[in-house]
Design a protein around this motif. Structure first.
Motif, PDB file in Angstrom:
ATOM      1  N   GLY A   9      58.993  47.052  84.273  1.00 12.74           N
ATOM      2  CA  GLY A   9      58.235  45.852  84.266  1.00 12.74           C
ATOM      3  C   GLY A   9      58.780  44.857  83.105  1.00 12.74           C
ATOM      4  N   ASN A  15      56.416  50.957  81.954  1.00 14.85           N
ATOM      5  CA  ASN A  15      57.043  50.828  83.400  1.00 14.85           C
ATOM      6  C   ASN A  15      55.939  50.425  84.240  1.00 14.85           C
ATOM      7  OD1 ASN A  15      59.748  51.294  82.835  1.00 14.85           O
ATOM      8  ND2 ASN A  15      59.124  53.324  82.739  1.00 14.85           N
ATOM      9  N   LYS A  16      56.286  49.350  85.188  1.00 15.74           N
ATOM     10  CA  LYS A  16      55.067  48.955  86.162  1.00 15.74           C
ATOM     11  C   LYS A  16      54.924  50.081  87.143  1.00 15.74           C
ATOM     12  CE  LYS A  16      58.425  46.525  89.261  1.00 15.74           C
ATOM     13  NZ  LYS A  16      58.436  44.975  89.934  1.00 15.74           N
ATOM     14  N   SER A  17      55.813  50.683  87.426  1.00 15.34           N
ATOM     15  CA  SER A  17      55.761  51.785  88.596  1.00 15.34           C
ATOM     16  C   SER A  17      56.607  53.067  88.347  1.00 15.34           C
ATOM     17  CB  SER A  17      56.177  51.200  89.992  1.00 15.34           C
ATOM     18  OG  SER A  17      55.563  50.190  90.080  1.00 15.34           O
ATOM     19  N   THR A  26      51.478  52.796  90.180  1.00 17.16           N
ATOM     20  CA  THR A  26      51.591  51.430  89.890  1.00 17.16           C
ATOM     21  C   THR A  26      50.659  50.808  89.280  1.00 17.16           C
ATOM     22  OG1 THR A  26      52.854  49.509  90.212  1.00 17.16           O
ATOM     23  CG2 THR A  26      51.199  50.192  92.080  1.00 17.16           C
ATOM     24  N   ALA A  28      48.979  46.588  88.193  1.00 17.90           N
ATOM     25  CA  ALA A  28      49.319  45.172  88.066  1.00 17.90           C
ATOM     26  C   ALA A  28      48.360  44.509  87.354  1.00 17.90           C
ATOM     27  CB  ALA A  28      49.627  44.763  89.293  1.00 17.90           C
ATOM     28  N   THR A  47      50.704  42.079  93.913  1.00 21.44           N
ATOM     29  CA  THR A  47      51.696  42.645  93.297  1.00 21.44           C
ATOM     30  C   THR A  47      51.548  44.152  93.351  1.00 21.44           C
ATOM     31  OG1 THR A  47      51.544  40.827  91.353  1.00 21.44           O
ATOM     32  CG2 THR A  47      52.531  42.917  90.784  1.00 21.44           C
ATOM     33  N   ASN A  51      54.686  46.066  94.564  1.00 18.59           N
ATOM     34  CA  ASN A  51      55.386  47.621  93.814  1.00 18.59           C
ATOM     35  C   ASN A  51      55.235  48.800  94.579  1.00 18.59           C
ATOM     36  OD1 ASN A  51      55.286  45.680  91.687  1.00 18.59           O
ATOM     37  ND2 ASN A  51      53.498  46.676  90.576  1.00 18.59           N
ATOM     38  N   THR A 112      45.038  49.770  88.864  1.00 18.64           N
ATOM     39  CA  THR A 112      46.246  51.007  88.950  1.00 18.64           C
ATOM     40  C   THR A 112      45.984  51.962  90.134  1.00 18.64           C
ATOM     41  OG1 THR A 112      47.269  52.875  87.370  1.00 18.64           O
ATOM     42  CG2 THR A 112      44.790  52.284  87.247  1.00 18.64           C
TER      43      THR A 112
END
Length: 120
Positions: A9, A15-17, A26, A28, A47, A51, A112
């Protein structure tokens, strides 16, 4: 052992995912904190959807979700947007919790989820 897939991210140290075998995680928030709660929610859920797709999943495959909102008075609005987004089929509804929390800056919502991947 299968490797853990990690999708970067924009924030340092996280990290985003991530994905491992058939599971995807994930998180956002909105990219525009000047938006209203309605618009931040719509953008955040969009988002999440992108993701999940990036790692071979979808909103219909979410098994667990946590929604963090800055003001619990906004929960009915968020619930309405969530229900429109997740759809009317109860077979696609995840377990979900909503918590009122102090979020950074003007962020009004953070989401999440844990999902499974579509069969590969």
């Amino acid at each position: 052992m299968e490797p853990i897939e990690r999708v970067r991210g924009i924030y340092e140290g996280r990290n985003k995912s991530s994905a491992y075998k058939d599971l995807v995680w994930t998180v956002a928030t909105t990219s525009d904190t000047s938006l209203s709660m309605r618009d931040q929610t719509v953008q955040t859920l969009a988002t999440i959807e992108r993701n999940l797709a990036e790692l071979g999943s979808s909103k219909q495959l979410i098994v667990s979700a946590q929604v963090y909102i800055a003001n619990m008075q906004d929960k009915p609005l968020m619930d309405s947007i969530w229900c429109d987004w997740i759809g009317s089929n109860p077979d696609h509804w995840p377990q979900r919790a909503c918590l009122g929390v102090a979020l950074e800056g003007n962020v009004l919502i953070e989401v999440t989820v844990t999902a499974i991947r579509a069969h590969r």
